[in-house]
Design a protein around this motif. Structure first.
Motif, PDB file in Angstrom:
ATOM      1  N   ILE A  79       0.855  -1.184   0.000  1.00  0.00           N
ATOM      2  CA  ILE A  79       0.000   0.000   0.000  1.00  0.00           C
ATOM      3  C   ILE A  79       0.889   1.231   0.000  1.00  0.00           C
ATOM      4  CG2 ILE A  79      -1.745   1.290   1.299  1.00  0.00           C
ATOM      5  CD1 ILE A  79      -2.751  -1.392   2.363  1.00  0.00           C
ATOM      6  N   ASP A  80       0.754   2.052  -1.012  1.00  0.00           N
ATOM      7  CA  ASP A  80       1.657   3.185  -1.206  1.00  0.00           C
ATOM      8  C   ASP A  80       1.118   4.419  -0.489  1.00  0.00           C
ATOM      9  OD1 ASP A  80       3.736   4.743  -2.144  1.00  0.00           O
ATOM     10  OD2 ASP A  80       2.707   5.245  -4.014  1.00  0.00           O
ATOM     11  N   ILE A  81       1.833   4.858   0.536  1.00  0.00           N
ATOM     12  CA  ILE A  81       1.496   6.080   1.255  1.00  0.00           C
ATOM     13  C   ILE A  81       2.676   7.036   1.119  1.00  0.00           C
ATOM     14  CG2 ILE A  81       0.859   7.101   3.470  1.00  0.00           C
ATOM     15  CD1 ILE A  81      -1.227   5.207   2.512  1.00  0.00           C
ATOM     16  N   ASP A  82       2.435   8.196   0.525  1.00  0.00           N
ATOM     17  CA  ASP A  82       3.516   9.164   0.292  1.00  0.00           C
ATOM     18  C   ASP A  82       3.709  10.036   1.534  1.00  0.00           C
ATOM     19  OD1 ASP A  82       5.461  10.690  -0.946  1.00  0.00           O
ATOM     20  OD2 ASP A  82       4.002  12.099  -1.781  1.00  0.00           O
ATOM     21  N   ILE A  83       4.851   9.888   2.185  1.00  0.00           N
ATOM     22  CA  ILE A  83       5.174  10.691   3.361  1.00  0.00           C
ATOM     23  C   ILE A  83       6.462  11.457   3.085  1.00  0.00           C
ATOM     24  CG2 ILE A  83       5.704  10.669   5.829  1.00  0.00           C
ATOM     25  CD1 ILE A  83       4.183   8.053   6.062  1.00  0.00           C
ATOM     26  N   ARG A  84       6.361  12.788   3.048  1.00  0.00           N
ATOM     27  CA  ARG A  84       7.554  13.603   2.794  1.00  0.00           C
ATOM     28  C   ARG A  84       8.304  13.861   4.102  1.00  0.00           C
ATOM     29  NH1 ARG A  84       7.271  18.855   0.100  1.00  0.00           N
ATOM     30  NH2 ARG A  84       5.878  19.373   1.843  1.00  0.00           N
ATOM     31  N   GLU A  85       9.618  13.726   4.043  1.00  0.00           N
ATOM     32  CA  GLU A  85      10.444  13.944   5.219  1.00  0.00           C
ATOM     33  C   GLU A  85      10.271  15.367   5.755  1.00  0.00           C
ATOM     34  OE1 GLU A  85      12.842  12.277   8.088  1.00  0.00           O
ATOM     35  OE2 GLU A  85      12.099  11.280   6.269  1.00  0.00           O
ATOM     36  N   ALA A  86      10.045  16.327   4.852  1.00  0.00           N
ATOM     37  CA  ALA A  86       9.878  17.723   5.263  1.00  0.00           C
ATOM     38  C   ALA A  86       8.604  17.945   6.073  1.00  0.00           C
ATOM     39  CB  ALA A  86       9.863  18.624   4.030  1.00  0.00           C
ATOM     40  N   ASP A  87       7.659  16.995   5.982  1.00  0.00           N
ATOM     41  CA  ASP A  87       6.395  17.120   6.711  1.00  0.00           C
ATOM     42  C   ASP A  87       6.466  16.516   8.108  1.00  0.00           C
ATOM     43  OD1 ASP A  87       5.198  18.400   4.604  1.00  0.00           O
ATOM     44  OD2 ASP A  87       4.329  16.570   3.747  1.00  0.00           O
ATOM     45  N   LEU A  88       7.644  16.032   8.490  1.00  0.00           N
ATOM     46  CA  LEU A  88       7.768  15.316   9.762  1.00  0.00           C
ATOM     47  C   LEU A  88       8.559  16.115  10.794  1.00  0.00           C
ATOM     48  CD1 LEU A  88       8.632  11.720   8.470  1.00  0.00           C
ATOM     49  CD2 LEU A  88       6.373  12.702   8.940  1.00  0.00           C
ATOM     50  N   LYS A  89       8.112  16.045  12.032  1.00  0.00           N
ATOM     51  CA  LYS A  89       8.861  16.575  13.178  1.00  0.00           C
ATOM     52  C   LYS A  89       9.179  15.368  14.063  1.00  0.00           C
ATOM     53  CE  LYS A  89       8.522  19.829  17.065  1.00  0.00           C
ATOM     54  NZ  LYS A  89       8.529  18.882  18.199  1.00  0.00           N
ATOM     55  N   VAL A  90      10.462  15.070  14.226  1.00  0.00           N
ATOM     56  CA  VAL A  90      10.891  13.874  14.951  1.00  0.00           C
ATOM     57  C   VAL A  90      11.545  14.287  16.267  1.00  0.00           C
ATOM     58  CG1 VAL A  90      12.290  11.787  14.881  1.00  0.00           C
ATOM     59  CG2 VAL A  90      11.240  12.653  12.774  1.00  0.00           C
ATOM     60  N   ASP A  91      11.033  13.741  17.371  1.00  0.00           N
ATOM     61  CA  ASP A  91      11.594  14.000  18.697  1.00  0.00           C
ATOM     62  C   ASP A  91      12.053  12.690  19.316  1.00  0.00           C
ATOM     63  OD1 ASP A  91      10.903  16.835  18.841  1.00  0.00           O
ATOM     64  OD2 ASP A  91       8.823  16.133  18.924  1.00  0.00           O
ATOM     65  N   THR A  92      13.144  12.748  20.053  1.00  0.00           N
ATOM     66  CA  THR A  92      13.592  11.598  20.838  1.00  0.00           C
ATOM     67  C   THR A  92      13.404  11.930  22.311  1.00  0.00           C
ATOM     68  OG1 THR A  92      15.868  12.399  20.932  1.00  0.00           O
ATOM     69  CG2 THR A  92      15.292  10.938  19.102  1.00  0.00           C
TER      70      THR A  92
END
Length: 373
Positions: free
Chosen positions: A228-241
């Motif tokens: 299943i193809d879901i397009d997720i752009r890296e620029a749309d992500l906020k990643v926290d650790t």
């Protein structure tokens, strides 16, 4: 046989006819044999992606065929037992066989509803998120009770449950938890559980023994695979650790291995602290995000399809779907289907099938005779 038993047998046989027709029985048996032969070939795993697709089709067909054969054998064996018991005037044998036929009737009804699980991802595993509402310790304890309820339901169905992420409450219970339920039709069965669940009881945390009402939210979405193809752009992500909380060992609790990903356009947030490796937690969180975005699209389609329906059922986030009352009386009631149970202890121990069956049948517009417990 007595008239009521003959009626029960006729009802089971009617379901069997529907199941065989749904499967296209003769074709299904031949297809299952062909798929089984493919999986036994030495070259079967040379193409892993094709092999997984074939295995999935084979396993799903195998479950369906075995279900029909199980019902056929159950009718045959118990009808023979009743005849034998009546011939020998053995009322205990007759009663045992009659009870078994009534249980078989419930199983047949469940199998019939399972044929309705034909959505794109109904057969998939699913994620279940549980969040406590306002109310501190009381609602956090209620969220923990829901977590146990769904875990017990999955165990009853021989499904596997894995904890992906959990935040403990300050005094008791949990603030939130995410689990994955792995098993055939896990999402198909669980998808109608999304919504707000309400508990009324005498609080064990109130020294004045007053009655409290608590709310917790449940959100269910399917595990989706790479087909299943879901397009997720890296620029749309906020990643926290962040540092993992709760049980998990010294290493888990002393390193910033947990991952939280925010999908900025949709506002969807997922988190994972299951693994010691930050890399593995990120991979799991991305898989969860992909599933959430896919589920959001499924819900959008369903809302559009039902926009003109006066009988549309609200199943989305923020809608109360079920009340669990422990005081001053004992009752669990589904507010969508009006299915009730006077034994909340059994429901909270995972006895959810009657509620799920009725909600599924209502969702697809099929009448059932699911009775209150």
């Amino acid at each position: 046989m007595r008239t009521e038993i003959e009626k029960t047998v006729a009802e089971i046989e009617q379901v069997l006819t529907l199941l065989r027709r749904h499967l296209d029985w003769d074709t299904a048996e031949l297809r299952l044999d062909a798929l089984t032969a493919q999986t036994e070939s030495p070259e079967f795993w040379n193409d892993p992606e094709k092999a997984r697709t074939t295995m999935r089709e084979r396993d799903e067909l195998d479950v369906a065929v075995k279900s029909v054969r199980e019902l056929e054998a159950g009718i045959r064996d118990n009808v023979e037992l009743i005849a034998l018991g009546e011939a020998e005037a053995d009322s205990a044998v007759v009663k045992e066989a009659e009870d078994a036929l009534l249980e078989l009737k419930q199983l047949a009804r469940r199998r019939q509803i399972e044929t309705l699980l034909s959505g794109e991802v109904d057969a998939n595993d699913c994620y279940v998120e549980i969040h406590s509402g306002a109310g501190g310790t009381e609602s956090q304890d209620w969220a923990n009770m829901l977590l146990r309820m769904y875990t017990r339901w999955a165990e009853r169905r021989k499904m596997k449950v894995e904890i992906i992420e959990m935040h403990d409450g300050e005094e008791a219970g949990i603030k939130s938890a995410t689990i994955v339920i792995k098993g055939h039709n896990a999402y198909g069965w669980m998808k109608t559980e999304s919504g707000v669940h309400r508990l009324v009881r005498i609080s064990p945390y109130d020294s004045a023994a007053r009655r409290h009402t608590s709310f917790s939210s449940v959100w269910v979405y399917p595990v989706v695979d790479d087909t299943i193809d879901i397009d997720i752009r890296e620029a749309d992500l906020k990643v926290d650790t962040y540092r993992a909380s709760g049980a998990g060992g010294q290493h888990v609790n002393t390193t910033d291995s947990a991952i939280r990903i925010t999908h900025i356009p949709s506002g969807i947030i997922v988190a994972c602290q299951q693994e010691r490796s930050q890399h593995k937690n990120r991979a799991t969180a991305m898989a969860m995000l992909k599933s959430r975005l896919y589920e959001a699209e499924l819900q959008k389609r369903e809302e559009e399809a039902n926009a003109q329906s006066a009988s549309k059922t609200d199943i989305g986030w923020g809608h109360q779907i079920r009340s669990y009352v422990l005081q001053p009386y004992q009752m669990v009631k589904d507010l969508r289907t009006s299915v009730e149970s006077g034994q909340p202890s059994l429901v909270l121990d995972g006895d959810l099938d009657a509620f799920m069956e009725a909600a599924l049948a209502q969702r697809v517009g099929v009448a059932t005779d699911v009775e209150s417990q």
